[in-house]
Each structure stands twice: as structure tokens, then as C-alpha cells.
Design a protein around this motif. Sequence first.
Motif, short mmCIF file in Angstrom:
data_model
loop_
_atom_site.label_atom_id
_atom_site.label_comp_id
_atom_site.label_asym_id
_atom_site.label_seq_id
_atom_site.Cartn_x
_atom_site.Cartn_y
_atom_site.Cartn_z
N GLY A 153 0.82 -1.21 0.00
CA GLY A 153 0.00 0.00 0.00
C GLY A 153 0.85 1.26 0.00
O GLY A 153 0.57 2.22 -0.72
N LEU A 154 1.91 1.25 0.81
CA LEU A 154 2.79 2.41 0.89
C LEU A 154 3.46 2.68 -0.45
O LEU A 154 3.48 3.82 -0.94
CB LEU A 154 3.85 2.21 1.97
CG LEU A 154 4.84 3.36 2.15
CD1 LEU A 154 4.13 4.63 2.61
CD2 LEU A 154 5.94 2.97 3.12
N ILE A 155 3.98 1.63 -1.07
CA ILE A 155 4.65 1.81 -2.37
C ILE A 155 3.66 2.31 -3.42
O ILE A 155 3.97 3.21 -4.21
CB ILE A 155 5.34 0.50 -2.80
CG1 ILE A 155 6.53 0.23 -1.86
CG2 ILE A 155 5.79 0.56 -4.26
CD1 ILE A 155 7.09 -1.17 -1.93
N ALA A 156 2.44 1.78 -3.40
CA ALA A 156 1.41 2.23 -4.34
C ALA A 156 1.08 3.71 -4.13
O ALA A 156 0.95 4.48 -5.10
CB ALA A 156 0.16 1.38 -4.21
N VAL A 157 0.97 4.14 -2.87
CA VAL A 157 0.70 5.55 -2.58
C VAL A 157 1.85 6.43 -3.08
O VAL A 157 1.62 7.46 -3.72
CB VAL A 157 0.47 5.76 -1.06
CG1 VAL A 157 0.51 7.25 -0.70
CG2 VAL A 157 -0.87 5.17 -0.64
N LEU A 158 3.08 6.01 -2.80
CA LEU A 158 4.24 6.82 -3.20
C LEU A 158 4.32 6.97 -4.72
O LEU A 158 4.44 8.08 -5.24
CB LEU A 158 5.53 6.19 -2.68
CG LEU A 158 5.71 6.16 -1.16
CD1 LEU A 158 7.03 5.48 -0.81
CD2 LEU A 158 5.66 7.56 -0.57
N ALA A 183 0.56 12.74 3.79
CA ALA A 183 -0.43 12.52 4.84
C ALA A 183 -1.02 11.10 4.75
O ALA A 183 -1.16 10.42 5.77
CB ALA A 183 -1.55 13.57 4.74
N ASN A 184 -1.34 10.67 3.55
CA ASN A 184 -1.92 9.33 3.38
C ASN A 184 -0.92 8.24 3.73
O ASN A 184 -1.28 7.24 4.35
CB ASN A 184 -2.45 9.15 1.95
CG ASN A 184 -3.72 9.95 1.72
OD1 ASN A 184 -4.57 10.05 2.60
ND2 ASN A 184 -3.83 10.55 0.55
N ALA A 185 0.33 8.42 3.34
CA ALA A 185 1.37 7.45 3.69
C ALA A 185 1.55 7.41 5.21
O ALA A 185 1.72 6.34 5.80
CB ALA A 185 2.69 7.82 3.00
N GLY A 186 1.48 8.58 5.83
CA GLY A 186 1.60 8.66 7.29
C GLY A 186 0.51 7.88 7.99
O GLY A 186 0.75 7.19 8.99
N ARG A 187 -0.72 7.95 7.45
CA ARG A 187 -1.82 7.18 8.03
C ARG A 187 -1.58 5.68 7.90
O ARG A 187 -1.86 4.91 8.81
CB ARG A 187 -3.15 7.57 7.38
CG ARG A 187 -3.69 8.90 7.91
CD ARG A 187 -5.13 9.15 7.47
NE ARG A 187 -5.23 9.69 6.13
CZ ARG A 187 -5.04 10.98 5.84
NH1 ARG A 187 -4.74 11.85 6.79
NH2 ARG A 187 -5.17 11.42 4.61
N LEU A 188 -1.02 5.27 6.77
CA LEU A 188 -0.69 3.85 6.58
C LEU A 188 0.34 3.39 7.60
O LEU A 188 0.28 2.28 8.11
CB LEU A 188 -0.11 3.63 5.18
CG LEU A 188 -1.02 3.13 4.08
CD1 LEU A 188 -0.25 3.09 2.75
CD2 LEU A 188 -1.60 1.77 4.38
#
Length: 197
Positions: A153-158, A183-188
Motif C-alpha cells: 500500500g505504501l509503495i502504491a501511494v508513493l 499525509a496518506n502514507a503517514g496514516r498507513l
Amino acid sequence: MARYDEAHKAQTRRRILDTAGRRLKRSGIDGSGVSALMPDAGLTNGAFYAHFGSKDQLVAITVTDQLTAQEETLRSLLSDDGSLQSFVEEYLSCDHRDHPDQGCPSAALLDEIGRASTEIRGAYTEGIARIIEVVASRADGDESASARSTAIGLIAVLVGTMQLARAVTDEQLSAEILASGIANAGRLLEHAEPNSH
């Protein structure tokens, strides 16, 4: 004499891979023919075939090389007590957005890799799988499946955030996209990384 020849050949191959990495990320796979890559490296087209059998082979090896370098950078950051959050902030920076030739191969090439040959996609698959493992190993969770899911998920967001930030012409919107990605990566990562608060 043979030792010099081997060393010279290895240096030439390294120069081609470094040049190809920058050119591919700047101009894309389709925009980076052998006739464009070789002059960038200060070599003739004929020299290409002493090192690579085809453009696809060069692209596959370059993708492997680029992802290996990214994996090593990530491992180094994390072993120096860096956090995944600091990696996120560096990745989703204006500097990375503005210099694709020096950045992540995924953000620069993913759309083309998805349509590329099995050889290129296979090289990408192996490289990104190793990066997923590095990120998952840092994610704190009771289940490895949960850590792996967080890593993917993190890699996809980045990658998606960077591609979107590069695609728009409005600089303020681009900066907003990067901030939203952070912000979204931080939530993950909020409950996934050891010692995160």
C-alpha cells in the motif's frame, strides 16, 4: 592485457547502464532508442552490441540496476535509524518530482513497464518484490501478511502520488498532491512502524 580489457569492458557497461538509467527515466522506454542512448554515454551504436543483445535486454538490466540501487538506499536509510516516514518525505519531495532522471524508476516508467516485454516486466517484478520485502521488514505488525500489505500500500501511494504530481501543470495543485500523499502514507504507517507516534 586481458585484465585491462575486462576492466575496461566492465567500466563501459557501467557507463551505459548509468546513462540508460537517467535517459529512460527522463524520456521513457519508447523515447530512448539505442541511437539516443549510446551518444549520451559517449559511445557508438556498434559498441552497444558488445554489451547487450537487444534494447529489451538493456532495459531489463537497467531496471534491475535502478531498483537494486533504490533497495540499497532504502536499506541504508533504515539501518541508520531512519524511518519509513523520512523515506516517504524524501520520496514525495518537490526535488524528486522535478528530477525524474535521478529518482525512482517506478514513478518514471511504470506505465511503460506495464506494456513492456516479459523480460522487462520480469526484471521489474523481481526488483519491486525485494523493495516490498525491505519495507515490510520495517513495518511492525503481528502478522507478516499485514506488514506486507502495508508495504504494498505504501509503495502504491508513493508511486501513484509522484506520477500524479508530475502529470499536472498547476504547481500549487502538484504541491497539494505531494502533501496529500505524505499525509496518506503517514496514516498507513501510523500503527505499522516501530516507535512511530
